[in-house]
Write an enzyme that holds these catalytic residues in place. Structure first.
Site, PDB file in Angstrom:
ATOM      1  N   CYS A  31      -6.192  -3.648  -2.524  1.00  0.00           N
ATOM      2  CA  CYS A  31      -6.379  -4.066  -1.129  1.00  0.00           C
ATOM      3  C   CYS A  31      -7.424  -3.182  -0.465  1.00  0.00           C
ATOM      4  O   CYS A  31      -7.647  -2.053  -0.886  1.00  0.00           O
ATOM      5  CB  CYS A  31      -5.083  -3.921  -0.343  1.00  0.00           C
ATOM      6  N   VAL A  32      -8.034  -3.709   0.575  1.00  0.00           N
ATOM      7  CA  VAL A  32      -9.053  -2.948   1.290  1.00  0.00           C
ATOM      8  C   VAL A  32      -8.675  -2.931   2.767  1.00  0.00           C
ATOM      9  O   VAL A  32      -8.231  -3.946   3.300  1.00  0.00           O
ATOM     10  CB  VAL A  32     -10.442  -3.601   1.105  1.00  0.00           C
TER      11      VAL A  32
END
Lengths: 188, 211
Positions: A31-32
């Site tokens: 995830c970012v």
């Protein structure tokens, strides 16, 4: 700083606040988190993004489907109400940006920082195809298109991250397991 | 804990399969670690993927996670998750086991967990095979130690758009001469295309057993 209100943003969620506050997100793998900040009124937003593109318009190139003047169209629905906007890079950027400008941030002063996008299992396929790398690529492309500059990033690698976004100073602290803390600084 | 994908009867049958698997798992572990294990009844959760952390707990806790792919009649992903404290205890048991020769290195704890994940995945898949007549195999395990959410988020991200079912088997092992149980989590996420195969097989097997 520790007395500031701490808001935890979970997977696929986002938050926009005015200083003093700390927006935090834990356990980022592929995830970012995308963080936008306007240092003037000290308004910041953080989105915990899982996927590079929203499926609604998956045929087009990411971001292309929105009209070029979306920044000026205030209050328009950016995604169907049942779709979580912060799950996808393209809708998350627009949602954050709109919410920040509604709160009084100036669209010209907003800059971005990104963190996350690791490849957790080293034996997986090459990172080009990894979800983390695709998330980062998509976000950078969108930011470039919208002319929002990325002033710092802490991306890639094979370690999970937790992020604290301090809105009073605009500083972003990244923690990894083993207790190491580093700051995202102007490194791009 | 169930969701709408499985009927209560199917969930019961799944639970029954996993109970049989748990018995075999304890035996397999005893053979592997040459240590006596008691095993509590496993707790089965069938939930939607993004609710995984309601079972596993704090998304920021450090865990060792073993990832495997399911192949065969039912495809998908499998994870074996052991929180760090529990991993240290497992490692301790392995180090003091007579049958195992453990090289002294930083990675030894991880390889113990990797091997236990390998064994447990095989045992549970065998019980699904025996009772549902589905041939499911798993690929070679790969392990990583990091925050729980960080190791699982890629799969949850990819699956959340497509898959509706995540099965978590919470296993509690009680090793001899230890007071506290060791909690481990075995997670199965069938692909959306395989979900129907799995639920149909469970229904069919359930029908045959109960007439």
């Amino acid at each position: 700083m520790s007395v500031d209100k701490r808001i935890i943003v979970n997977m696929g969620e986002g938050a926009v606040r005015r200083a003093p506050a700390v927006i935090a997100s834990v356990g980022l793998g592929s995830c970012v988190v995308l963080m936008l900040y306007d240092p003037g009124p000290r308004i910041g937003g953080l989105a915990h993004i899982l996927l590079p593109n929203s499926p609604v318009h998956s045929s087009g190139e990411c971001g292309q489907r929105y009209p070029d003047n979306w920044k000026r169209q205030r209050g328009e629905n950016i995604a169907p109400p049942d779709k979580p906007v912060y799950l996808y890079a393209d809708t998350a950027l627009i949602a954050l940006f709109k919410e920040m400008t509604c709160m009084g941030a100036s669209s010209f002063n907003i800059y971005a920082m990104i963190a996350g996008g690791a490849r957790m299992f080293s034996e997986d396929e090459p990172s080009v195809n990894g979800m983390g790398a695709r998330n980062i690529m998509s976000i950078k492309k969108l930011l470039k298109r919208e002319k929002i500059s990325v002033i710092g990033e802490d991306t890639g690698g094979s370690q999970g991250r937790s992020v604290d976004f301090h809105l009073d100073s605009g500083r972003v602290m990244v923690r990894t397991i083993g207790g190491s803390i580093r700051e995202i600084i102007d490194n791009v | 804990m169930t969701n709408n994908i499985l009927t209560p009867e199917q969930f019961d049958y799944l639970e029954e399969m996993m109970n049989i698997g748990a018995g075999n798992a304890a035996t397999a572990l005893e053979q592997f670690l040459k240590s006596k294990f008691d095993m509590c009844m496993p707790i089965i959760h069938a939930i939607v993927p993004h609710k995984a952390f309601s079972v596993i707990g704090d998304p920021a806790q450090t865990v060792t996670c073993v990832k495997m792919n399911m192949i065969g009649d039912c495809t998908g992903k499998m994870f074996f998750v052991v929180p760090q404290k529990q991993q240290e205890r497992l490692e301790n048991i392995a180090i003091h086991s007579d049958g195992l020769e453990i090289k002294n290195s930083d990675k030894s704890g991880i390889s113990v967990v990797e091997e236990i994940g390998n064994i447990l995945a095989g045992v549970y898949l065998t019980s699904i095979h025996d009772l549902c007549r589905l041939n499911i195999y798993h690929t070679i395990p790969v392990a990583a130690t990091d925050m729980a959410q960080a190791v699982l988020d890629e799969t949850i991200a990819m699956m959340s758009a497509k898959s509706e079912l995540l099965i978590i088997i919470v296993n509690k092992f009680l090793a001899a001469e230890q007071d506290e149980a060791i909690d481990t989590y075995l997670i199965m996420i069938p692909d959306v295309n395989s979900l129907k195969t799995l639920t149909d097989s469970i229904r069919e097997a359930n029908r045959l057993v109960r007439g």
